[in-house]
Design a protein around this motif. Structure first.
Motif, PDB file in Angstrom:
ATOM      1  N   GLY A 193      -6.629   1.246   0.432  1.00 52.79           N
ATOM      2  CA  GLY A 193      -5.835   0.268   1.156  1.00 52.79           C
ATOM      3  C   GLY A 193      -6.639  -0.877   1.730  1.00 52.79           C
ATOM      4  O   GLY A 193      -6.138  -1.989   1.860  1.00 52.79           O
ATOM      5  N   MET A 207       0.846  -1.183   0.000  1.00 50.07           N
ATOM      6  CA  MET A 207       0.000   0.000   0.000  1.00 50.07           C
ATOM      7  C   MET A 207       0.889   1.243   0.000  1.00 50.07           C
ATOM      8  O   MET A 207       1.994   1.217   0.510  1.00 50.07           O
ATOM      9  CB  MET A 207      -0.911   0.000   1.213  1.00 50.07           C
ATOM     10  CG  MET A 207      -2.042  -0.992   1.094  1.00 50.07           C
ATOM     11  SD  MET A 207      -3.201  -0.889   2.454  1.00 50.07           S
ATOM     12  CE  MET A 207      -2.291  -1.781   3.698  1.00 50.07           C
ATOM     13  N   ARG A 208       0.329   2.294  -0.533  1.00 49.84           N
ATOM     14  CA  ARG A 208       1.037   3.577  -0.593  1.00 49.84           C
ATOM     15  C   ARG A 208       0.050   4.695  -0.253  1.00 49.84           C
ATOM     16  O   ARG A 208      -1.155   4.493  -0.232  1.00 49.84           O
ATOM     17  CB  ARG A 208       1.609   3.801  -1.983  1.00 49.84           C
ATOM     18  CG  ARG A 208       2.540   2.673  -2.410  1.00 49.84           C
ATOM     19  CD  ARG A 208       3.773   3.200  -3.049  1.00 49.84           C
ATOM     20  NE  ARG A 208       4.669   2.109  -3.364  1.00 49.84           N
ATOM     21  CZ  ARG A 208       5.118   1.842  -4.566  1.00 49.84           C
ATOM     22  NH1 ARG A 208       4.771   2.584  -5.597  1.00 49.84           N
ATOM     23  NH2 ARG A 208       5.944   0.844  -4.765  1.00 49.84           N
ATOM     24  N   ARG A 220      -4.075   1.045  -3.041  1.00 53.69           N
ATOM     25  CA  ARG A 220      -3.416  -0.102  -3.656  1.00 53.69           C
ATOM     26  C   ARG A 220      -4.055  -0.357  -5.017  1.00 53.69           C
ATOM     27  O   ARG A 220      -5.047   0.285  -5.376  1.00 53.69           O
ATOM     28  CB  ARG A 220      -3.528  -1.340  -2.785  1.00 53.69           C
ATOM     29  CG  ARG A 220      -4.953  -1.893  -2.691  1.00 53.69           C
ATOM     30  CD  ARG A 220      -5.023  -3.058  -1.750  1.00 53.69           C
ATOM     31  NE  ARG A 220      -6.264  -3.808  -1.878  1.00 53.69           N
ATOM     32  CZ  ARG A 220      -6.656  -4.711  -1.009  1.00 53.69           C
ATOM     33  NH1 ARG A 220      -5.909  -4.979   0.051  1.00 53.69           N
ATOM     34  NH2 ARG A 220      -7.775  -5.370  -1.186  1.00 53.69           N
ATOM     35  N   SER A 258      -4.595   5.851   2.091  1.00 56.37           N
ATOM     36  CA  SER A 258      -3.827   4.675   1.724  1.00 56.37           C
ATOM     37  C   SER A 258      -4.506   3.967   0.545  1.00 56.37           C
ATOM     38  O   SER A 258      -5.716   3.740   0.569  1.00 56.37           O
ATOM     39  CB  SER A 258      -3.748   3.737   2.928  1.00 56.37           C
ATOM     40  OG  SER A 258      -3.001   2.591   2.619  1.00 56.37           O
TER      41      SER A 258
END
Length: 87
Positions: free
Chosen positions: A31, A1-2, A67, A65
């Protein structure tokens, strides 16, 4: 995740795919797996670059977050690089 900070698309580059001519189906998600693609999904092949449409920041705010979710009709493995912000 970012962490996603702006309203640009996600960047994805699929660099490896275990089957020749096969693809994975990818889309933008938070996320926790919640889709933020509003039915925008992409067939990503080996070597392909995709810019994933999303509403993560618009709906949940900067700093969320994120993904990339994926699926395939075959038992494939894939690899690549991605960024939550494409600028």
């Amino acid at each position: 995740m970012r962490i996603k900070t702006d309203t640009t698309s996600y960047y994805n580059h699929t660099t490896y795919m275990s089957g020749d001519g096969d693809y994975i189906r990818i889309w933008a998600a938070l996320g926790d797996g919640t889709a933020v693609n509003h039915d925008h999904a992409y067939n990503s092949y080996k070597g392909q670059v995709d810019y994933l449409w999303n509403t993560a920041v618009e709906e949940y705010g900067s700093g969320i977050s994120v993904r990339i979710n994926s699926t395939s009709i075959k038992n494939l493995s894939a690899a690549g690089v991605w960024s939550p912000d494409s600028v």
